[in-house]
Scaffold this active site. Structure first.
Site, mmCIF file in Angstrom:
data_model
loop_
_atom_site.group_PDB
_atom_site.id
_atom_site.type_symbol
_atom_site.label_atom_id
_atom_site.label_comp_id
_atom_site.label_asym_id
_atom_site.label_seq_id
_atom_site.Cartn_x
_atom_site.Cartn_y
_atom_site.Cartn_z
ATOM 1 C CE LYS A 1 17.761 7.150 0.984
ATOM 2 N NZ LYS A 1 17.328 7.186 -0.428
ATOM 3 C CG ASP B 1 -1.716 -1.241 1.358
ATOM 4 O OD1 ASP B 1 -2.107 -1.739 0.277
ATOM 5 O OD2 ASP B 1 -1.926 -1.756 2.466
#
Ligand SMILES: O=C(O)[C@H](O)[C@H](O)COP(=O)(O)O
Ligand SMILES: [Mg+2]
Length: 288
Positions: A208, A19
């Site tokens: 990240k 999703d």
């Protein structure tokens, strides 16, 4: 073993499986040109040269529909880290090696800073300590991608990190290189490398694959890791970031990582869940 997806059915089942889609930018989106209808999309970039607001301008320019609150850059995550995690006192400052993106995000978070794009620091004049006065209020050095890095900036950061007690060494990210439109260039990791070498010390890296970046997103967006996929072009940032966060991972081959990095005798130990050539491959799903 990564699953190589290439058929419309495979893309269809991938799109139906998740999703929330987190897109890396450099090397993924800026070659890609379309988003997937009906899904929540977030943009997660280590590129600290722009703030969320100026990224919004770039997305608009490229005709990519994006809202500021869907954009998470390492400049934003670093400003949030300094204000909400480090809780830097309001009367203290950050010495910045970096560009306008970092300055705009620090300002937005109410964090005082010096350095950055200050013309006094953006000079090729030789640096001497004779003309340097140490600002005792600097309690953190934040280093990110800086296309005008120089000896003055590195030397001032070195002074703060060795002479101001408790001064924190922070970097927005440690990408070694980044894919510009005309080829590979040294990345933020290459900008902070001289400091790491001179200090013989590793910084706290916020972008990240660090959890700090995911914490920053989770503080604003409620998503189910089981139904979330991270799409990126770099194994040791994007894919590691996804794996550390319990997300699915899709590697694209339009940026840093090439075929031989993931196949053959020297293949990386970092293995994404899925691999496809380009984010553009997903356009088959909506038939557009
Ligand atoms: O700092 C860098 O080296 C670059 O900004 C690098 O490209 C990170 O950008 P991303 O791929 O995470 O969008
Ligand atoms: Mg990238």
């Amino acid at each position: 073993m990564a699953v190589r997806i290439s058929t419309p059915t495979e893309y269809e089942s991938l799109v139906n499986k998740y999703d929330t889609w987190m897109f890396d930018c450099d090397g993924v989106l800026w070659h890609g040109d379309r988003l997937i209808d009906g899904k929540r999309v977030l943009f997660v970039t280590n590129n600290a040269s722009k703030s969320r607001k100026s990224y919004k301008g770039k997305f608009d320019q490229l005709g990519v529909e994006a809202h500021v609150e869907e954009i998470y850059g390492s400049a934003y995550a670093s400003a949030v880290y300094i204000s909400s995690v480090m809780k830097l006192p309001k009367d203290k400052k950050v010495y910045v090696i970096g560009m306008a993106g970092i300055e705009e995000e620090l300002r937005e978070e109410g964090v005082s800073f010096i350095g950055g794009t200050d013309p006094e620091d953006c000079t090729l004049e030789p640096f001497t300590l004779t003309n340097f006065s140490l600002d005792p209020d600097v309690q953190a050095v934040l280093c990110g991608l800086d296309l005008r890095v120089n000896y003055t900036k590195i030397s001032k950061a070195f002074q703060y990190l060795t002479r101001n007690p408790g001064c924190q060494f922070l970097v927005t990210n440690e990408d070694s290189t980044f894919p510009s439109a005309d080829g590979l260039l040294p990345g933020a990791g290459a900008i902070s490398a001289p400091l790491r070498y001179a200090l013989e010390k590793d910084p706290i890296s916020i972008g990240k694959p660090a959890k700090t970046m995911l914490d920053c997103i989770q503080a604003k967006v409620n998503f189910d890791p089981e139904r979330t996929i991270m799409i990126g072009d770099r194994l040791n940032t994007d894919i590691l970031f996804g794996q550390a966060g319990g997300l699915a991972t899709l590697l694209v081959l339009t940026g840093i990582t090439s075929e031989q990095d993931i196949t053959g005798p020297n293949a990386s130990a970092i293995v994404p869940d899925y691999v496809t050539q380009s984010i553009g491959d997903l356009r088959v799903v909506n038939g557009k």
